[in-house]
Motif scaffolding. Sequence first.
Motif, short mmCIF file in Angstrom:
data_model
loop_
_atom_site.label_atom_id
_atom_site.label_comp_id
_atom_site.label_asym_id
_atom_site.label_seq_id
_atom_site.Cartn_x
_atom_site.Cartn_y
_atom_site.Cartn_z
N VAL A 145 3.85 49.67 -8.53
CA VAL A 145 5.19 49.53 -7.97
C VAL A 145 6.12 49.05 -9.08
O VAL A 145 5.86 48.03 -9.73
N HIS A 146 7.21 49.77 -9.30
CA HIS A 146 8.15 49.46 -10.37
C HIS A 146 9.53 49.15 -9.79
O HIS A 146 9.96 49.79 -8.82
N ALA A 147 10.23 48.18 -10.40
CA ALA A 147 11.59 47.87 -9.98
C ALA A 147 12.33 47.20 -11.12
O ALA A 147 11.76 46.40 -11.87
N PHE A 148 13.61 47.54 -11.25
CA PHE A 148 14.45 46.89 -12.26
C PHE A 148 15.91 47.04 -11.88
O PHE A 148 16.27 47.88 -11.04
N THR A 149 16.76 46.23 -12.52
CA THR A 149 18.22 46.35 -12.39
C THR A 149 18.80 46.63 -13.76
O THR A 149 18.47 45.94 -14.73
N THR A 150 19.69 47.61 -13.84
CA THR A 150 20.27 47.98 -15.12
C THR A 150 21.28 46.94 -15.61
O THR A 150 21.80 46.14 -14.84
N LEU A 151 21.58 47.00 -16.90
CA LEU A 151 22.62 46.20 -17.52
C LEU A 151 23.84 47.08 -17.79
O LEU A 151 23.73 48.30 -17.80
N ARG A 152 24.99 46.45 -18.04
CA ARG A 152 26.21 47.24 -18.22
C ARG A 152 26.36 47.81 -19.62
O ARG A 152 27.12 48.77 -19.82
N HIS A 153 25.66 47.25 -20.62
CA HIS A 153 25.74 47.73 -21.99
C HIS A 153 24.37 48.18 -22.47
O HIS A 153 23.35 47.90 -21.85
N GLY A 154 24.35 48.87 -23.59
CA GLY A 154 23.10 49.33 -24.16
C GLY A 154 22.85 50.81 -23.97
O GLY A 154 21.94 51.38 -24.56
N ALA A 155 23.67 51.44 -23.15
CA ALA A 155 23.60 52.89 -22.92
C ALA A 155 24.90 53.27 -22.20
O ALA A 155 25.74 52.43 -21.92
N GLY A 156 25.05 54.56 -21.92
CA GLY A 156 26.20 55.01 -21.15
C GLY A 156 27.41 55.34 -22.00
O GLY A 156 27.52 54.93 -23.15
N SER B 208 28.77 35.30 -13.70
CA SER B 208 28.66 34.39 -14.86
C SER B 208 28.28 35.09 -16.16
O SER B 208 28.37 34.47 -17.22
N GLU B 209 27.84 36.35 -16.09
CA GLU B 209 27.33 37.01 -17.29
C GLU B 209 28.05 38.33 -17.54
O GLU B 209 27.50 39.41 -17.32
N PRO B 210 29.29 38.26 -18.04
CA PRO B 210 30.06 39.50 -18.26
C PRO B 210 29.45 40.42 -19.31
O PRO B 210 29.72 41.62 -19.30
N ASP B 211 28.65 39.89 -20.22
CA ASP B 211 28.03 40.74 -21.24
C ASP B 211 26.88 41.56 -20.68
O ASP B 211 26.47 42.56 -21.30
N ARG B 212 26.35 41.16 -19.53
CA ARG B 212 25.19 41.86 -18.98
C ARG B 212 25.49 42.63 -17.70
O ARG B 212 24.92 43.70 -17.47
N PHE B 213 26.39 42.08 -16.86
CA PHE B 213 26.55 42.66 -15.52
C PHE B 213 28.01 42.97 -15.20
O PHE B 213 28.92 42.26 -15.61
N PHE B 214 28.20 44.02 -14.41
CA PHE B 214 29.50 44.26 -13.79
C PHE B 214 29.71 43.25 -12.66
O PHE B 214 28.75 42.82 -12.02
N SER B 215 30.97 42.91 -12.40
CA SER B 215 31.29 42.00 -11.30
C SER B 215 32.65 42.37 -10.73
O SER B 215 33.67 42.26 -11.42
N HIS B 216 32.67 42.79 -9.49
CA HIS B 216 33.93 43.11 -8.83
C HIS B 216 34.76 41.84 -8.62
O HIS B 216 35.98 41.85 -8.80
N ARG B 217 34.12 40.74 -8.25
CA ARG B 217 34.84 39.49 -8.04
C ARG B 217 35.51 39.02 -9.33
O ARG B 217 36.64 38.56 -9.32
N ARG B 218 34.84 39.16 -10.44
CA ARG B 218 35.37 38.68 -11.72
C ARG B 218 36.43 39.62 -12.28
O ARG B 218 37.47 39.16 -12.80
N ASP B 219 36.23 40.93 -12.18
CA ASP B 219 37.05 41.89 -12.91
C ASP B 219 37.98 42.74 -12.04
O ASP B 219 38.87 43.40 -12.59
N GLY B 220 37.81 42.73 -10.73
CA GLY B 220 38.64 43.60 -9.89
C GLY B 220 38.16 45.03 -9.96
O GLY B 220 37.35 45.46 -9.14
#
Length: 256
Positions: A17-28, A231-243
């Motif tokens: 069983v595999h599971a993960f959450t992506t980060l906002r940087h490093g690809a794309g 709390s981690e803008p370098d790793r995650f998107f946040s609607h509350r933080r960024d709109g």
Amino acid sequence: MNRAPAVAADWSAPAGVHAFTTLRHGAGMSQAPFDHFNLGNKYAADGDDPAVVTRNRAQLAALAGLPSAPHWLKQVHGTDVVRVDVPADPAAPEPVADALVTSEPGVVLAILTADCLPVVFAAKDGREIAAAHAGWPGLSKGMLEATLAAMRTPATEVIAWIGPAAGPQRYEVGENVFDAFVTQDAGAAAAFAPTRPGHWLADLPTLARRRLVAQGLAADDIHGGDLCTISEPDRFFSHRRDGRSGRIATLAWMQP
């Protein structure tokens, strides 16, 4: 091997069983404010270029070595659950729902978030998985309970992982959110810390844990909930933080 920029689920999942959450940087290839690995907002009027999101999703599948194309949803903060038994057809319309369940190895489930809770479930025998999107509206309306009810595995035989979401030190809410939980369950008030009149810091992972335990999961079988998207803008998107914000994705599958 998963080479996608991601946080692996830290839980006692059965083998295969595999599971993960992506980060906002490093690809794309998305441009600000969706930079760079935005996997959602294909349908929002103020969202990212749909063609770029499609390319980002293709890159995710390649980097992660997914066994098939992920099943994506048009999420609406509801409580509908879709069971999927075959790999996704990328040309087919995405169903309107907020959770997915499968018992088929190689079928990939995907949930989009940018502060809401992504919750992954797995049967302890490794024969079934599910993934749910639960912001405060869905959580208070029973999204997690609906997901467990859609599984063929009894809740007592399920483990869960709560992925990155708005954390209890940063997620301030008003009376509508407080009342949505506390009117159902007076004990839920312990997950709210008062800040100013009519406002509280809400602990979404604790609220989720409380509801999962009430459904029969053992407390020790509920993992995660310690990563804050705000709390981690370098790793995650946040609607509350960024709109205006991109979306990270939480994926799960059983090895074919």
